[in-house]
Design an enzyme around this catalytic site. Structure first.
Site, PDB file in Angstrom:
ATOM      1  N   ASP A 158      30.719 -26.383   0.238  1.00 24.15           N
ATOM      2  CA  ASP A 158      32.000 -26.019   0.928  1.00 24.15           C
ATOM      3  C   ASP A 158      31.464 -24.622   2.005  1.00 24.15           C
ATOM      4  O   ASP A 158      31.910 -24.733   3.213  1.00 24.15           O
ATOM      5  CB  ASP A 158      33.016 -25.505   0.422  1.00 24.15           C
ATOM      6  CG  ASP A 158      34.350 -26.463  -0.038  1.00 24.15           C
ATOM      7  OD1 ASP A 158      33.679 -27.710  -0.092  1.00 24.15           O
ATOM      8  OD2 ASP A 158      35.463 -26.293  -0.128  1.00 24.15           O
ATOM      9  N   LYS A 184      21.522 -20.756 -12.363  1.00 26.56           N
ATOM     10  CA  LYS A 184      21.609 -19.222 -12.592  1.00 26.56           C
ATOM     11  C   LYS A 184      20.980 -18.758 -14.052  1.00 26.56           C
ATOM     12  O   LYS A 184      21.562 -18.585 -15.006  1.00 26.56           O
ATOM     13  CB  LYS A 184      23.329 -19.082 -12.826  1.00 26.56           C
ATOM     14  CG  LYS A 184      23.744 -17.600 -13.025  1.00 26.56           C
ATOM     15  CD  LYS A 184      23.758 -16.695 -11.871  1.00 26.56           C
ATOM     16  CE  LYS A 184      24.301 -15.570 -12.200  1.00 26.56           C
ATOM     17  NZ  LYS A 184      23.937 -14.529 -10.955  1.00 26.56           N
ATOM     18  N   ASP A 244      29.257 -27.993  -5.539  1.00 30.11           N
ATOM     19  CA  ASP A 244      30.488 -27.970  -5.147  1.00 30.11           C
ATOM     20  C   ASP A 244      30.956 -26.883  -4.224  1.00 30.11           C
ATOM     21  O   ASP A 244      31.372 -26.941  -2.975  1.00 30.11           O
ATOM     22  CB  ASP A 244      31.597 -28.061  -6.385  1.00 30.11           C
ATOM     23  CG  ASP A 244      33.109 -28.315  -5.592  1.00 30.11           C
ATOM     24  OD1 ASP A 244      33.345 -28.852  -4.682  1.00 30.11           O
ATOM     25  OD2 ASP A 244      33.887 -27.479  -6.256  1.00 30.11           O
ATOM     26  N   ASP A 246      24.112 -17.034  -6.768  1.00 28.27           N
ATOM     27  CA  ASP A 246      24.834 -15.836  -6.009  1.00 28.27           C
ATOM     28  C   ASP A 246      23.954 -15.478  -4.855  1.00 28.27           C
ATOM     29  O   ASP A 246      24.574 -15.378  -3.515  1.00 28.27           O
ATOM     30  CB  ASP A 246      25.274 -14.510  -6.693  1.00 28.27           C
ATOM     31  CG  ASP A 246      23.834 -13.980  -7.531  1.00 28.27           C
ATOM     32  OD1 ASP A 246      22.783 -14.958  -7.731  1.00 28.27           O
ATOM     33  OD2 ASP A 246      23.902 -12.993  -8.099  1.00 28.27           O
ATOM     34  N   TYR A 299      31.730 -30.152 -14.863  1.00 25.70           N
ATOM     35  CA  TYR A 299      32.835 -31.174 -14.569  1.00 25.70           C
ATOM     36  C   TYR A 299      33.046 -32.224 -15.793  1.00 25.70           C
ATOM     37  O   TYR A 299      34.222 -32.628 -15.802  1.00 25.70           O
ATOM     38  CB  TYR A 299      32.477 -31.862 -13.544  1.00 25.70           C
ATOM     39  CG  TYR A 299      32.701 -31.174 -12.127  1.00 25.70           C
ATOM     40  CD1 TYR A 299      32.434 -29.847 -11.964  1.00 25.70           C
ATOM     41  CD2 TYR A 299      33.706 -31.767 -11.044  1.00 25.70           C
ATOM     42  CE1 TYR A 299      32.682 -29.274 -10.790  1.00 25.70           C
ATOM     43  CE2 TYR A 299      33.890 -31.372 -10.046  1.00 25.70           C
ATOM     44  CZ  TYR A 299      33.595 -29.794  -9.764  1.00 25.70           C
ATOM     45  OH  TYR A 299      33.924 -29.519  -8.645  1.00 25.70           O
TER      46      TYR A 299
END
Ligand code: IPM
Ligand code: MG
Length: 360
Positions: free
Chosen positions: A253, A192, A249, A225, A141
């Protein structure tokens, strides 16, 4: 002692939901001994309209001077064509960075009354209570360099940079471990590391902090993932998740939807001293703005987090949470929530919560 609280309604449904949060704060002052002074300032598109900047200097000054900040939401189609530096979202990113709000707590709790509203089967989500700790002022970001450049062959190439320094990883890990200590003491770090260098370091540093400072915390690691899949397969396996800005982020959600509606999810963003900015996880929902249809409960639950983390009023926080559970038990539902016995608007939902607080 009187607390200074800054309200930043923002755009879209922001003003409507923050008005209901204000109603709740007013009742707490009137009936439950809370002492606070409320101020309001523009941010996001409203900041751009007022001062040509998504984070006007005067708003930032007020935020620095406040004991806590409550934000509605930013963004809307009216501002989509603006240059990126003055887009509403920049205002949100700027206040996070300026106030050093590195630690974002996003709890996903299923109110039993909403078990039927989740997209997943009730047995998969009933009793769900997990906490996502998202790093909020680093990673891709904010990483430099970023931009769009032209390659020798004439085509354009967009690029961003994922960066995490050891100190950033250490402090978010400590925050997550302290949160886990108050819960089931299980921490899952999401990265990751099978592909990214930055994730390799993330994993190593998280491991070191837990080993040396929080040996009683049970640590596990998961690739992002797989974490996304596990969140919809068996979300109750998680207690606390700690992860970087971008993964947090996305996963928050995803976790939000497990609870029936993203309209139910509050968040706290804390600096190193524990000062915070509180906001619902959802956005500005321009499609329903101004129609008295938005769910104010995520913002009201953000007030509860503010009471608990910044104002030292845990008992009042519990009252607010109980009032929210109460109106849901009464069958009240805004348009985003399935089930219930009575469809209500933003204002009626806020009034019902305030009424319960007044009564109890
Ligand atoms: C969030 C939002 C923001 C983010 C946007 C509005 C910049 O999606 O708080 O999750 O990406 O952090
Ligand atoms: Mg988001």
């Amino acid at each position: 002692m009187s607390h200074k609280i800054l309200l930043l309604p923002g755009d879209g449904i922001g003003p409507e939901i923050v008005a209901e949060a204000r109603r709740v704060l007013d009742v707490l002052c009137e009936c439950h001994g809370l002492r606070c002074e409320l101020e309001e300032a523009p941010i996001g598109g409203a900041g751009y309209d007022a001062a040509g900047q998504p984070l006007p200097a005067a708003t930032l000054d007020l935020a620095r001077a406040a004991d806590a900040v409550l934000l509605g939401a930013v963004g809307g189609p009216r501002y989509d064509a603006l240059p990126r530096e003055v887009r509403p979202e920049r205002g949100l990113l700027a206040i996070r960075a300026e106030l050093g709000l590195f630690g974002n707590l996003r709890p996903a709790i299923l109110f039993p009354q909403l078990a039927a509203a989740s997209a997943l089967r009730p047995e998969v989500v009933s009793g769900l209570d997990l906490l996502i700790v998202r790093e909020l002022t680093g990673g891709i970001y904010f990483g430099e360099p970023r931009g769009v450049r032209t390659l020798p062959d004439g085509q354009r190439q967009g690029f961003d940079t994922e960066l995490y320094s050891e100190s950033e990883i250490v402090r978010i890990t400590r925050l997550a471990c302290r949160a886990a200590e108050q819960r089931q003491r299980r921490l899952c770090s999401v990265d990751k590391a099978n592909v990214l260098e930055s994730s390799g370091l993330w994993r190593e540093v998280v491991e070191g902090v837990v080993e040396q400072e929080f040996p009683h915390i049970e640590l596990s690691h998961m690739y992002v993932d797989n974490a996304a899949m596990q969140l919809v397969r068996a979300p109750k396996q998680f207690d606390v998740i700690v992860t970087g800005n971008l993964f947090g982020d996305i996963l928050s959600d995803c976790a939000a939807q497990l609870t029936g509606s993203i309209g139910m999810l509050p968040s706290a963003s804390l600096d190193e001293q524990g000062k915070g900015l509180y906001e619902p996880v959802h956005g500005s929902a321009p499609d329903i703005a101004g129609q008295d249809r938005a769910n104010p409960l995520a913002t009201i639950l953000s007030v509860a987090m503010m009471l608990r983390y910044s104002l030292g009023a845990g008992e009042l926080a519990e009252r607010v949470e109980a009032a929210v559970a109460g109106v849901l038990a009464d069958g009240l539902r805004t348009a985003d929530l399935q089930g219930g016995t009575r469809r209500v608007g933003t204002r009626e939902m806020g009034e019902a919560v305030a009424e319960r607080l007044r009564a109890g």
